[in-house]
Enzyme design. Structure first.
Site, mmCIF file in Angstrom:
data_model
loop_
_atom_site.group_PDB
_atom_site.id
_atom_site.type_symbol
_atom_site.label_atom_id
_atom_site.label_comp_id
_atom_site.label_asym_id
_atom_site.label_seq_id
_atom_site.Cartn_x
_atom_site.Cartn_y
_atom_site.Cartn_z
ATOM 1 C CG HIS A 27 8.752 2.173 -20.518
ATOM 2 N ND1 HIS A 27 9.067 2.701 -19.281
ATOM 3 C CD2 HIS A 27 7.783 2.972 -21.027
ATOM 4 C CE1 HIS A 27 8.319 3.774 -19.065
ATOM 5 N NE2 HIS A 27 7.536 3.952 -20.101
ATOM 6 C CG ASN A 28 11.733 1.888 -16.495
ATOM 7 O OD1 ASN A 28 10.631 1.854 -17.022
ATOM 8 N ND2 ASN A 28 11.888 1.840 -15.195
ATOM 9 C CD GLU B 90 11.011 6.837 -17.328
ATOM 10 O OE1 GLU B 90 10.116 5.987 -17.517
ATOM 11 O OE2 GLU B 90 11.396 7.139 -16.184
ATOM 12 C CG LEU C 3 -2.023 -1.117 1.126
ATOM 13 C CD1 LEU C 3 -2.952 -1.062 2.342
ATOM 14 C CD2 LEU C 3 -2.847 -0.996 -0.163
ATOM 15 C CB SER D 256 5.245 2.582 -17.245
ATOM 16 O OG SER D 256 5.778 3.883 -17.363
ATOM 17 N N GLY D 257 3.889 4.771 -15.469
ATOM 18 C CA GLY D 257 3.019 5.945 -15.464
ATOM 19 C C GLY D 257 3.061 6.650 -14.119
ATOM 20 N N GLY D 258 3.830 6.075 -13.184
ATOM 21 C CA GLY D 258 3.950 6.697 -11.868
ATOM 22 C C GLY D 258 2.611 6.739 -11.158
ATOM 23 C CG ASN E 264 1.446 -2.241 3.459
ATOM 24 O OD1 ASN E 264 1.893 -2.176 2.318
ATOM 25 N ND2 ASN E 264 2.080 -1.723 4.502
ATOM 26 C CE LYS F 63 7.726 0.296 -15.918
ATOM 27 N NZ LYS F 63 8.636 0.687 -14.940
HETATM 28 P P1 NBP Z 1 7.959 0.998 -2.785
HETATM 29 O O1 NBP Z 1 8.868 0.521 -3.861
HETATM 30 O O2 NBP Z 1 8.383 2.135 -1.939
HETATM 31 O O3 NBP Z 1 7.628 -0.258 -1.830
HETATM 32 C C1 NBP Z 1 6.802 -0.088 -0.699
HETATM 33 C C2 NBP Z 1 6.083 -1.370 -0.382
HETATM 34 O O4 NBP Z 1 7.028 -2.435 -0.189
HETATM 35 C C3 NBP Z 1 5.316 -1.231 0.925
HETATM 36 O O5 NBP Z 1 4.148 -1.984 0.821
HETATM 37 C C4 NBP Z 1 6.273 -1.846 1.935
HETATM 38 O O6 NBP Z 1 5.644 -2.336 3.081
HETATM 39 C C5 NBP Z 1 6.805 -2.983 1.119
HETATM 40 N N1 NBP Z 1 8.020 -3.533 1.711
HETATM 41 C C6 NBP Z 1 9.263 -3.031 1.799
HETATM 42 BR BR1 NBP Z 1 9.791 -1.404 1.141
HETATM 43 N N2 NBP Z 1 10.132 -3.823 2.414
HETATM 44 C C7 NBP Z 1 9.401 -4.893 2.770
HETATM 45 C C8 NBP Z 1 9.724 -6.084 3.441
HETATM 46 N N3 NBP Z 1 10.963 -6.345 3.840
HETATM 47 N N4 NBP Z 1 8.747 -6.986 3.650
HETATM 48 C C9 NBP Z 1 7.496 -6.734 3.233
HETATM 49 N N5 NBP Z 1 7.112 -5.619 2.560
HETATM 50 C C10 NBP Z 1 8.061 -4.712 2.341
HETATM 51 O O7 NBP Z 1 6.510 1.315 -3.360
HETATM 52 P P2 NBP Z 1 6.040 1.971 -4.740
HETATM 53 O O8 NBP Z 1 6.798 3.206 -5.066
HETATM 54 O O9 NBP Z 1 4.564 2.013 -4.639
HETATM 55 O O10 NBP Z 1 6.443 0.883 -5.827
HETATM 56 C C11 NBP Z 1 5.976 -0.447 -5.811
HETATM 57 C C12 NBP Z 1 6.659 -1.214 -6.940
HETATM 58 O O11 NBP Z 1 6.296 -0.597 -8.183
HETATM 59 C C13 NBP Z 1 8.186 -1.160 -6.888
HETATM 60 O O12 NBP Z 1 8.721 -2.348 -7.402
HETATM 61 C C14 NBP Z 1 8.530 -0.006 -7.799
HETATM 62 O O13 NBP Z 1 9.836 -0.129 -8.350
HETATM 63 C C15 NBP Z 1 7.456 -0.159 -8.869
HETATM 64 N N6 NBP Z 1 7.119 1.075 -9.589
HETATM 65 C C16 NBP Z 1 7.100 2.277 -8.947
HETATM 66 C C17 NBP Z 1 6.757 3.432 -9.653
HETATM 67 C C18 NBP Z 1 6.702 4.780 -8.968
HETATM 68 O O14 NBP Z 1 6.515 5.785 -9.686
HETATM 69 N N7 NBP Z 1 6.829 4.855 -7.649
HETATM 70 C C19 NBP Z 1 6.429 3.335 -11.005
HETATM 71 C C20 NBP Z 1 6.426 2.082 -11.613
HETATM 72 C C21 NBP Z 1 6.776 0.973 -10.897
HETATM 73 P P3 NBP Z 1 5.676 -1.456 4.438
HETATM 74 O O15 NBP Z 1 4.637 -0.411 4.238
HETATM 75 O O16 NBP Z 1 5.346 -2.445 5.490
HETATM 76 O O17 NBP Z 1 7.064 -0.880 4.554
#
Ligand code: NBP
Length: 482
Positions: free
Chosen positions: A186-187, A190, A10, A128-130, A32, A183
């Site tokens: 794509h990055n 980017e 989450l 993708s798309g943030g 979560n 993907k």
């Molecule tokens: P994050 O990459 O910051 O991950 C946060 C999530 O991972 C939280 O649910 C957190 O749980 C969980 N987590 C972590 Br950190 N360590 C953990 C552990 N040891 N055990 C269990 N859960 C753990 O979140 P995001 O930015 O939403 O990205 C999610 C995925 O999507 C990533 O792979 C990211 O690379 C990818 N992505 C991100 C974007 C972007 O724009 N942000 C775009 C496209 C793809 P917690 O709350 O308990 O710490």
């Protein structure tokens, strides 16, 4: 009523994807690791929706309809493995786990195979798309176990971005790690697009002496040309953004770029597969160079460097710069598709390049009008080896070539580093050369290491060795390519 899909994670991506799924009528169960975030979510943005929470993996599994679909939106790497390990014993045969994070594709290959042995289907999907994309329509690139696609397709295609023709920017990419590979590319693209735009900004600012207002106006105008894209649009916004003192905020941002690894992975893959992905690789190195801030500041005094203003008609220079940017961008995409083609052959993915362009057409960070033309190019010729040989792109390259050479030469003359624009031009010059100086290189290799060479007047595959000094032996090294 049981849930249609469970989402674990989450943070920003997970929450927004869940809200998007809810908007499209799917019942989502949210979990979560830190369960307080489930409460916060349900009491916050998920209030008055059909979203339900689960405080343990057992509860999550219990609340889902069969076949269960559980999507992980968590940090890539060992966290994904840890969730898979905990979930697998709780699931039934035919259930589906989806990883929507930025995973390196070999991990997805491994997970698809491991889970298939347990009767569980695994999908590795690029998203993708943030934040905004996740909430209102991302580009989604799923690959993995094809048996799982029919069950996941209605949800993914409903929440994905749509093109102007209402086509979803989401389709099946291919087996195993194909989705995460696409993907990753794509990055990488980017990274290249962002660096090209930054080089144009540098040329405008230090070479042409444009004000921020002029630069904003220029990028806005460029957004109405073939360069129309999300990144050009936000660049105009960023350049026009003023801080509390009324100064351009960009001027106060430290010039050291961060990176999370996907550009680097793309470059490493290109080296592994032997594809000259020069532009994206240069863009990764540019970020590395920018990060050497202290060294750069120290070195900046070494040669009394200062960039002198470029003379001539600014409007004409700007049009030349626009053409150089457009042509370089074509080379970047041409190289990216060359890499995907090689990876597809190597891994038997049978990638559909027109579909890949379609998936990137909307929702994602590199979305642009240009991708519609790329789709057309691959629809016209699915075997297209070099994007620049498609009639539409060939005509643009021909038209831009002279301006592009002028910009490259001027940037070098005035000391404005433009590694992506200049190396893209060098790539085109190399790719369109029937004969390169590699004959000398082969001679050198044979001279010092008896590595042998092929001859222009002999069939390919026949190797020769010369005793260049008269003192070497007649024994050649084994011939192979790495
Ligand atoms: P994050 O990459 O910051 O991950 C946060 C999530 O991972 C939280 O649910 C957190 O749980 C969980 N987590 C972590 Br950190 N360590 C953990 C552990 N040891 N055990 C269990 N859960 C753990 O979140 P995001 O930015 O939403 O990205 C999610 C995925 O999507 C990533 O792979 C990211 O690379 C990818 N992505 C991100 C974007 C972007 O724009 N942000 C775009 C496209 C793809 P917690 O709350 O308990 O710490």
């Amino acid at each position: 009523m049981k849930g249609d899909i469970g989402v674990i994670g989450l943070a920003v991506m997970g929450q927004n994807l869940i809200l998007n799924m809810n908007d499209h009528g799917f019942k989502v169960v949210a979990h979560n690791r830190t369960t307080a975030k489930v409460d916060d979510f349900l009491a916050g943005s998920a209030k008055n929706t059909h979203i339900v929470g689960a405080y343990s993996l057992e509860e999550l599994v219990e609340k889902l309809a069969s076949p269960r679909k559980i999507m992980l939106m968590v940090r890539a790497g060992s966290v994904v493995d840890s969730f898979i390990e905990q979930l697998a014993p709780l699931l039934d045969k035919g259930d589906i786990i989806i990883d929507g994070g930025n995973t390196n594709y070999p991990d997805t290959n491994r997970r698809v195979t491991d889970l298939r042995e347990k009767g569980i289907y695994f999908i590795g999907s690029g998203v993708s798309g943030g934040e905004e994309g996740a909430r209102f329509g991302p580009s989604i690139m799923p690959g993995g176990a094809p048996e799982a696609w029919e069950a996941v397709k209605p949800i993914f295609q409903a929440i994905a971005a749509k093109t102007d023709n209402n086509e979803p920017c989401c389709d099946w990419v291919g087996n195993n790690g194909a989705g995460h590979f696409v993907k990753m590319v794509h990055n990488g693209i980017e990274y290249g697009d962002m660096q090209l735009i930054s080089e144009a900004y540098h040329f405008m600012k230090d070479g042409l002496g444009l004000s921020y207002d002029e630069m904003q106006a220029t990028f806005s105008a460029w957004n109405n040309t073939e360069l129309n894209s999300y990144l050009v649009e936000i660049t105009a916004d960023i350049l026009g953004y003023k801080d509390e003192e009324g100064q351009p905020l960009v001027e106060n941002i430290l010039d050291t770029a961060g990176q999370k690894g996907t550009g680097k992975w793309t470059g490493i893959n290109a080296l592994d597969l032997g594809i000259p992905l020069t532009l994206i690789s240069e863009s990764v190195f540019s970020r590395c160079l920018s990060a050497l801030k202290d060294q750069r500041v120290e070195a900046s005094t070494l040669f009394n460097k200062s960039i002198s203003q470029i003379e001539g008609n600014k409007t004409e220079w700007l049009e030349a710069l626009r053409q150089a940017l457009l042509a370089s961008k074509i080379i970047s995409y041409a190289q990216g598709f060359m890499l995907m083609r090689e990876a597809s052959n190597e891994n038997n993915w049978d990638l559909n390049y027109g579909n890949v362009a379609l998936m990137w057409r909307g929702g994602c960070i590199i979305r642009s009008a240009f991708l519609g033309n790329i789709r057309d190019a691959f629809d016209n010729n699915p075997e297209l080896a070099f994007l620049g040989s498609d009639p539409y792109f060939k005509a643009i390259l021909e038209n831009c070539l002279s301006a592009w050479r002028k910009i490259a030469a001027k940037s070098i003359e005035h000391g404005i580093p433009m590694p992506c624009m200049t190396s893209a031009l060098t790539f085109l010059d190399g790719y369109t050369s029937a004969r390169l100086p590699a004959n000398l290189l082969q001679a050198q290799r044979d001279y010092f290491g008896a590595h042998t060479y092929e001859r222009v007047d002999s069939p390919r595959g026949k190797f020769f060795h010369t005793n260049w000094t008269g003192t070497g032996g007649d024994t050649a090294s084994t011939t192979y390519d790495v």
